[in-house]
Design a protein around this motif. Structure first.
Motif, PDB file in Angstrom:
ATOM      1  N   THR A 183      -3.729   8.747  -6.047  1.00 45.55           N
ATOM      2  CA  THR A 183      -2.824   9.360  -5.743  1.00 45.55           C
ATOM      3  C   THR A 183      -1.557   8.760  -6.021  1.00 45.55           C
ATOM      4  O   THR A 183      -0.269   9.383  -6.897  1.00 45.55           O
ATOM      5  CB  THR A 183      -3.015  10.311  -4.309  1.00 45.55           C
ATOM      6  OG1 THR A 183      -4.339  11.178  -4.778  1.00 45.55           O
ATOM      7  CG2 THR A 183      -1.215  11.545  -4.231  1.00 45.55           C
ATOM      8  N   THR A 184      -1.478   8.230  -5.254  1.00 43.67           N
ATOM      9  CA  THR A 184       0.055   6.987  -5.966  1.00 43.67           C
ATOM     10  C   THR A 184      -0.066   6.290  -7.049  1.00 43.67           C
ATOM     11  O   THR A 184       0.899   6.900  -7.353  1.00 43.67           O
ATOM     12  CB  THR A 184      -0.701   5.469  -4.546  1.00 43.67           C
ATOM     13  OG1 THR A 184      -0.194   6.086  -3.117  1.00 43.67           O
ATOM     14  CG2 THR A 184       0.892   5.109  -4.666  1.00 43.67           C
TER      15      THR A 184
ATOM     16  N   ARG B 176       0.883  -0.908  -0.155  1.00 44.37           N
ATOM     17  CA  ARG B 176      -0.288  -0.052  -0.400  1.00 44.37           C
ATOM     18  C   ARG B 176       1.251   1.295  -0.421  1.00 44.37           C
ATOM     19  O   ARG B 176       1.412   1.461   0.823  1.00 44.37           O
ATOM     20  CB  ARG B 176      -1.183  -0.308   1.320  1.00 44.37           C
ATOM     21  CG  ARG B 176      -1.731  -1.298   1.167  1.00 44.37           C
ATOM     22  CD  ARG B 176      -2.846  -1.347   2.312  1.00 44.37           C
ATOM     23  NE  ARG B 176      -3.712  -2.363   2.623  1.00 44.37           N
ATOM     24  CZ  ARG B 176      -5.322  -1.979   2.245  1.00 44.37           C
ATOM     25  NH1 ARG B 176      -5.814  -0.910   2.147  1.00 44.37           N
ATOM     26  NH2 ARG B 176      -6.007  -2.839   2.070  1.00 44.37           N
ATOM     27  N   GLY B 177       0.577   2.064  -1.369  1.00 48.93           N
ATOM     28  CA  GLY B 177       1.105   3.538  -1.219  1.00 48.93           C
ATOM     29  C   GLY B 177       2.503   3.203  -1.998  1.00 48.93           C
ATOM     30  O   GLY B 177       3.297   4.423  -2.077  1.00 48.93           O
ATOM     31  N   GLU B 178       3.097   1.877  -1.988  1.00 49.88           N
ATOM     32  CA  GLU B 178       4.101   1.858  -2.974  1.00 49.88           C
ATOM     33  C   GLU B 178       3.968   2.203  -4.197  1.00 49.88           C
ATOM     34  O   GLU B 178       3.373   1.365  -4.724  1.00 49.88           O
ATOM     35  CB  GLU B 178       4.636   0.132  -2.505  1.00 49.88           C
ATOM     36  CG  GLU B 178       5.844  -0.474  -3.512  1.00 49.88           C
ATOM     37  CD  GLU B 178       6.225  -2.043  -3.268  1.00 49.88           C
ATOM     38  OE1 GLU B 178       6.900  -2.120  -4.337  1.00 49.88           O
ATOM     39  OE2 GLU B 178       5.706  -2.231  -2.379  1.00 49.88           O
ATOM     40  N   VAL B 179       5.098   2.768  -4.613  1.00 44.47           N
ATOM     41  CA  VAL B 179       5.044   3.386  -5.990  1.00 44.47           C
ATOM     42  C   VAL B 179       6.226   2.182  -6.737  1.00 44.47           C
ATOM     43  O   VAL B 179       7.106   2.356  -6.525  1.00 44.47           O
ATOM     44  CB  VAL B 179       6.193   4.525  -6.118  1.00 44.47           C
ATOM     45  CG1 VAL B 179       6.212   4.977  -8.037  1.00 44.47           C
ATOM     46  CG2 VAL B 179       5.337   5.294  -5.556  1.00 44.47           C
TER      47      VAL B 179
ATOM     48  N   GLN C 147       0.862   9.337  -9.232  1.00 46.03           N
ATOM     49  CA  GLN C 147       1.812  10.112  -9.250  1.00 46.03           C
ATOM     50  C   GLN C 147       3.594   9.118  -9.503  1.00 46.03           C
ATOM     51  O   GLN C 147       4.353   9.407  -9.418  1.00 46.03           O
ATOM     52  CB  GLN C 147       2.497  10.063  -7.935  1.00 46.03           C
ATOM     53  CG  GLN C 147       1.365  11.555  -6.611  1.00 46.03           C
ATOM     54  CD  GLN C 147       1.575  12.205  -5.931  1.00 46.03           C
ATOM     55  OE1 GLN C 147       2.215  11.109  -4.665  1.00 46.03           O
ATOM     56  NE2 GLN C 147       1.515  12.927  -5.280  1.00 46.03           N
TER      57      GLN C 147
ATOM     58  N   LEU D 282      -2.840  -0.200  -4.611  1.00 47.58           N
ATOM     59  CA  LEU D 282      -2.749   0.594  -4.159  1.00 47.58           C
ATOM     60  C   LEU D 282      -3.287   1.619  -3.097  1.00 47.58           C
ATOM     61  O   LEU D 282      -4.362   1.432  -3.089  1.00 47.58           O
ATOM     62  CB  LEU D 282      -2.142   1.506  -4.971  1.00 47.58           C
ATOM     63  CG  LEU D 282      -1.091   0.675  -6.360  1.00 47.58           C
ATOM     64  CD1 LEU D 282      -0.763   2.522  -7.111  1.00 47.58           C
ATOM     65  CD2 LEU D 282       0.319   0.606  -6.079  1.00 47.58           C
ATOM     66  N   ASP D 283      -2.606   2.267  -2.415  1.00 45.26           N
ATOM     67  CA  ASP D 283      -3.733   2.956  -1.316  1.00 45.26           C
ATOM     68  C   ASP D 283      -4.675   3.507  -1.667  1.00 45.26           C
ATOM     69  O   ASP D 283      -5.647   4.622  -1.209  1.00 45.26           O
ATOM     70  CB  ASP D 283      -3.045   3.630  -0.339  1.00 45.26           C
ATOM     71  CG  ASP D 283      -2.326   4.446  -0.608  1.00 45.26           C
ATOM     72  OD1 ASP D 283      -1.548   4.782  -1.733  1.00 45.26           O
ATOM     73  OD2 ASP D 283      -0.822   5.103   0.346  1.00 45.26           O
TER      74      ASP D 283
END
Length: 305
Positions: free
Chosen positions: A166-167, A109-112, A170, A162-163
């Motif tokens: 936005t993540t 989660r939140g990892e690009v 981006q 993904l969380d």
């Protein structure tokens, strides 16, 4: 608070108990989810957060069952606040989440993450790749004939959770992908900067408002399809293949929202799938059990003496 497949089942079960029930939906089309019943009244219209307080009081609401869509965060948060302030019992019915199975490749989660593979890479890696019999660009996709080059399954298709949007936006997940967005119309304007960096397609509801939002976000008519769920597996697969999709973006909307079907198709066709997690909401109490919903309604409207 309805408008979902689950709310139809809840309303039907409440009607069998002969309890009075007011159902709120945002569109006239959603009323067809519900069977006629003398115990039920359906209110059509978008219930804005600021309207919720007077609405609950005017209608003398004794309890609220929130079976709205998992991403309808604003109205749920407002309902939680109003019911707390006026001491109205509230229960959230949360549709079960789809679990990532062993063998799926999941990004944190939140990892690009690293860039997804291109469509050609997916095909060469063993996924179901298609030769085209036409090379006239997107405008001619509808006339292309697709034939399987390989029926073998990709050993480990990318399924990434993904969380947030936005993540996603981006990162570089969309770069040079033929991407199908099945995320609703409201979020489509945020994808407009990517129109020149990826080939974007969108599936939206068949309403004037949905199509207008998509067009203003840069989606051309040949990259839009207007359909009302549920979508059959055959139609879902045909659409992905017709548009030669290499990446699908969807919400974590559970089985009822088509998430489970998309996971299955992604694995079968070797197509990457990105799932946007549900926004976090601090529900005072929630359940995924219909029996618990019915017990809640019975105890609230007919409390033990």
């Amino acid at each position: 608070m309805g408008g979902t497949q689950e709310s139809r089942e809840i309303a039907r079960a409440i009607a069998r108990l002969k309890l009075p029930c007011l159902i709120t939906v945002t569109t006239q089309a959603a009323t067809h989810l519900y069977e006629p019943s003398p115990q039920q009244h359906i209110l059509v219209g978008r219930l804005n957060p600021e309207d919720l307080q007077p609405f609950l009081l005017e209608q003398n609401i004794a309890a609220v069952v929130d079976a709205s869509h998992p991403f309808a965060v604003e109205i749920s948060q407002r309902a939680i606040a109003v019911t707390r302030d006026y001491n109205i019992p509230y229960l959230r019915y949360e549709r079960p989440v789809s679990v990532i199975k062993q063998g799926d490749r999941a990004g944190g989660r939140g990892e690009v993450g690293t860039p997804l593979r291109s469509q050609a890479d997916l095909g060469e890696a063993g996924g179901q790749h298609f030769d085209t019999l036409s090379d006239r660009g997107d405008e001619a996709v509808g006339a292309q004939c697709l034939r399987p080059k390989s029926q073998s399954l990709h050993p480990e298709p990318q399924i990434i959770e993904l969380d947030s949007f936005t993540t996603l936006l981006q990162g570089n997940y969309l770069e040079n992908q033929r991407t199908l967005l099945t995320v609703g119309c409201k979020i489509l304007p945020r994808f407009q900067p990517w129109q020149n960096r990826a080939t974007l397609f969108a599936r939206v509801l068949p309403t004037v408002n949905s199509i207008d939002i998509a067009l203003k976000a840069g989606f051309t008519p040949n990259r839009l399809i207007a359909l009302r769920p549920p979508i059959s597996p055959e139609l879902e697969q045909a659409l992905w293949q017709q548009w030669q999709i290499s990446l699908v973006i969807t919400k974590a909307s559970g089985k009822a929202g088509g998430e489970t079907l998309k996971r299955t198709l992604a694995q079968q066709l070797g197509i990457s799938l990105i799932i946007i997690a549900r926004p976090p909401v601090a529900y005072p109490q929630k359940t995924s059990d219909l029996n618990q919903v019915l017990t809640f309604c019975q105890q609230t409207l007919n409390p033990p003496k």
